[in-house]
Scaffold this active site. Structure first.
Site, PDB file in Angstrom:
ATOM      1  CG  LEU A 174      -4.844  -1.641  -4.406  1.00  0.00           C
ATOM      2  CD1 LEU A 174      -4.462  -1.641  -2.924  1.00  0.00           C
ATOM      3  CD2 LEU A 174      -5.101  -0.221  -4.872  1.00  0.00           C
ATOM      4  CG  ASP A 175      -0.070  -1.147 -10.094  1.00  0.00           C
ATOM      5  OD1 ASP A 175      -0.854  -1.760 -10.835  1.00  0.00           O
ATOM      6  OD2 ASP A 175       0.341  -0.001 -10.329  1.00  0.00           O
ATOM      7  NE  ARG A 176       5.552  -7.203  -7.994  1.00  0.00           N
ATOM      8  CZ  ARG A 176       6.651  -6.653  -7.470  1.00  0.00           C
ATOM      9  NH1 ARG A 176       6.933  -6.819  -6.191  1.00  0.00           N
ATOM     10  NH2 ARG A 176       7.466  -5.930  -8.215  1.00  0.00           N
ATOM     11  CB  THR A 215      -0.165   0.051  -5.025  1.00  0.00           C
ATOM     12  OG1 THR A 215       0.490   0.691  -6.121  1.00  0.00           O
ATOM     13  CG2 THR A 215      -1.057   1.062  -4.326  1.00  0.00           C
ATOM     14  NE  ARG A 221       3.330   3.643 -10.529  1.00  0.00           N
ATOM     15  CZ  ARG A 221       3.444   2.486 -11.181  1.00  0.00           C
ATOM     16  NH1 ARG A 221       2.374   1.708 -11.367  1.00  0.00           N
ATOM     17  NH2 ARG A 221       4.605   2.103 -11.660  1.00  0.00           N
TER      18      ARG A 221
END
Length: 310
Positions: A128-130, A132, A234
């Site tokens: 997961l992105d930072r 998210t 996104r």
């Protein structure tokens, strides 16, 4: 854990001095600062500490940097272990917590925090992105991570995502992700319905979007991934005209991302962003346990900072 950053030197580094290369390539330190770091033994070439600033470089040398005074940005370390056994962990990650060491983050990452908590150096399966939040899997060994990854395409992954505007009906969106050449930000992608005429790297992408709740400003969607591409949700929503709340890259204005990277977001920028992170949350994971064969399913509630906007 001692931090080290390593990379093979490119051809462009050949015949340049160590100080010249470091100060030109990594301008976040001044020439004097790099000189001090070299003298203090923070740089190694091919496994040997080098203290001579005039050392000539060659392409494909292994350069290692052992930073001693790197201050990491603050993060939200309040992760939760929702399942664990001898083979894997399932974790509910907050927003503003990087998963892997990267850039200025090392100790302030989920990987390092788990190691410090006694779980060892785990292998994070779904990233997961930072910014998210939500559910992810950490395998205790590389072989278990490999077994889970084999069935990654069959894994059920569902997200909550809050978007600007009124998203009125369910849509199963099929298309392609490709580089957004109109943007100066290299990692930014765009979603297109047809890849005809695109000469770059093109990946198929499919997402089912279902509206759950809305008000005059926002709509809360569930996003079920049929494919698992970087920035899929996104980028797709941005191209459809429904930017994600709080998203600096695919939101209302990509200049937020550039100013954030330069640590120059204004108060007006922060008000426009609504949130200090993108409103994306992995709310459901279902997968087959690689050893027992059991189907495991986990859910995570919508974070309060996102729910408050509804």
């Amino acid at each position: 854990m001692k931090r080290s950053i390593a990379a093979k030197l490119p051809a462009a580094a050949a015949n340049r001095t160590l100080l010249e290369y470091l100060s030109g390539r990594f301008a976040y330190h001044t020439i004097d600062e790099w000189q001090n770091k070299i003298h203090s033994g923070e740089i190694a070439l091919n496994g040997r500490i080098v203290t001579d600033t005039q050392t000539l470089l060659q392409s494909n040398m292994l350069m290692e940097y052992f930073p001693r005074d790197l201050v990491e940005p603050a993060v939200n370390g309040n992760y939760k272990i929702v399942f664990e056994d001898d083979h894997l962990l399932v974790i509910d990650k907050p927003g503003n917590l990087p998963v892997h060491p990267s850039g200025p983050y090392f100790s302030n990452t989920l990987w390092a925090l788990l190691a410090d908590a006694g779980y060892g150096k785990v292998h994070l399966v779904n990233r997961l992105d930072r910014e998210t939040s939500g559910l992810l899997i950490a395998a205790r060994t590389g072989s278990i991570a490999g077994e889970i990854s084999k069935s990654f395409a069959e894994m059920e992954k569902c997200y909550y995502v809050l978007v600007h505007g009124k998203f009125e009906r369910e849509l199963n969106v099929k298309g392609f992700l490709t580089a957004n050449t109109a943007s100066p930000i290299k990692k930014k992608q765009k979603f297109v319905f047809s890849a005809d005429g695109d000469n770059g790297k093109v990946l198929s992408a499919e997402t089912l979007f279902t509206p759950l709740q809305s008000n005059e400003r926002f709509t809360l969607l569930s996003a079920t991934l049929r494919t698992g591409r970087m920035h899929q949700i996104r980028a797709t929503l941005h191209s459809l005209g429904y930017p994600v709340a709080g998203d600096k890259l695919y939101g209302l204005d990509e200049q937020f991302y550039r100013r954030f990277a330069l640590d120059s977001l204004s108060n007006e920028d922060r008000k426009a962003l609504i949130l200090d992170r993108q409103a994306l949350h992995c709310c459901k994971l279902s997968f087959t346990h690689p050893v027992s064969g059991e189907i495991l399913s986990f859910k995570s509630e919508l974070p309060p900072e996102i729910a408050a906007l509804l």
